[in-house]
Design an enzyme around this catalytic site. Structure first.
Site, mmCIF file in Angstrom:
data_model
loop_
_atom_site.group_PDB
_atom_site.id
_atom_site.type_symbol
_atom_site.label_atom_id
_atom_site.label_comp_id
_atom_site.label_asym_id
_atom_site.label_seq_id
_atom_site.Cartn_x
_atom_site.Cartn_y
_atom_site.Cartn_z
ATOM 1 C CG ASP A 159 38.831 50.802 41.933
ATOM 2 O OD1 ASP A 159 38.093 50.046 41.270
ATOM 3 O OD2 ASP A 159 39.873 51.314 41.476
ATOM 4 C CE LYS A 160 37.236 47.329 51.381
ATOM 5 N NZ LYS A 160 37.784 46.062 51.925
#
Length: 338
Positions: A159-160
């Protein structure tokens, strides 16, 4: 009905021919109670309802001057809506000179330490500045065709706002072998997480994960459907009975798996913007500084600490580790304060 598109020159640099397009609409009495995405799609005429819905969820809609992200928003007569459609993205990601922390590289693969905040591949709302853009610049033109135009070299993702170790394929052989290894779970993956509350010394979470029907941006543990998910954990350290440093090892790889399993067990990750919905009662056991540091932590406290796999060409077992990043360590020091 007022739904006239206009171009806003301030929305993009003068040197860029691509511009945002804004659609304005003032809801009338007949539209009261109707969904925003349906009304906007019908009024604009050139965008599908699914496209309008996606734009709204990405934060492109303002109602009476406030950003709204719910496509099912019920309209009221007189409500002023502005939907901003961003410029069309290039058909292929472009190389960008973005620094990378590379742990290992050979002709077949590259292992890197991903910082928090770096998106892995282009997607609506993050068309540039991604890891893929950086890899295209680092690896050169021959990298473009490895596994697809939009996600060259990507065999898994973080995830970011999750930091840590990632592997990227640089050749078709490596892409196929690593993709197969992730699919068959022939991979060692260990994460470290800071979670609210105190977990048992060790254990596992075994619950199928599927899309949350009430919020499409969230995943949840489901009793029917979904995909089997198994997370094994070990508590490494606790902080005043208020938080725990936990090592999580994935037996499966589902979207948001660790975040969902810990949240479902009543131990959401510190800083998680999706699965932490209220201030945990456990926060009261921390010092004022520790509590503020935890509640203000700007991302989910999750780090991909270890990644192990067989080299796709030689069969040699490779194992890479990444130390906890500075923001993680600083938070832990605040949590320890008496």
């Amino acid at each position: 009905m007022d739904a006239l598109p206009f171009r806003d020159p301030a929305s993009s640099p003068a040197s860029n021919s691509a511009e945002s397009v804004r659609h304005r609409l003032t809801a009338n009495a007949s539209q009261t109670g109707q969904r925003a995405d349906r009304v906007l799609a019908e009024a604009i005429g050139t965008l599908s309802r699914s496209r309008v819905k996606s734009l709204i969820e990405s934060g492109c809609l303002s109602c009476d001057g406030q950003i709204r992200t719910d496509p099912a928003l019920a309209l009221r007569a007189g409500m002023e809506l502005v939907l901003e459609v961003p410029p069309a993205a290039p058909a292929r990601p472009l190389p960008e000179n973005i620094p990378l922390t590379i742990l290992y590289e050979d002709r077949d693969l590259l292992v890197l330490d991903k910082p928090p905040g770096l998106v892995v591949h282009p997607a609506p709302g993050n068309e540039t500045g991604t890891l893929v853009n950086a890899l295209l610049a680092h690896c050169g033109p021959e990298f473009e065709g490895i596994g697809g135009e939009k996600r060259p070299g990507i065999v898994h993702r973080l995830d970011k706002d999750t930091s840590g170790v990632m592997v990227v394929a640089k050749t078709p052989l490596a892409h196929q072998a690593l993709s197969d290894a992730f699919a068959t779970r022939d991979i060692e993956r260990a994460y470290q997480a800071l979670a609210w509350g105190v977990l048992p010394p060790q254990g596992e979470f075994d619950g199928a994960i599927g899309r949350d029907k009430r919020d499409r941006k969230r995943m949840t543990v489901v009793s029917r459907g979904g995909k089997h998910a198994l997370t094994r954990f070990k508590t490494l350290e606790t902080f005043h009975d208020s938080a725990s440093l936990v090592e999580c090892r994935l037996a499966t790889g589902r979207t948001h798996q660790i975040r969902v399993h810990l949240s479902q067990a009543g131990h959401p990750l510190i800083g998680d913007p999706v699965y932490l919905r209220r201030i945990p009662g456990a926060a009261q056991g921390l010092t004022r500084e520790g509590r503020e540091a935890a509640l203000d932590f700007p991302r989910q406290a999750l780090h991909a600490a270890t990644l192990g796999f067989k080299h796709p060409r030689t069969g040699e077992m490779l194992r890479f580790s990444s130390p906890l990043p500075e923001d993680f360590r600083t938070l832990m020091e605040k949590l320890k304060e008496k």
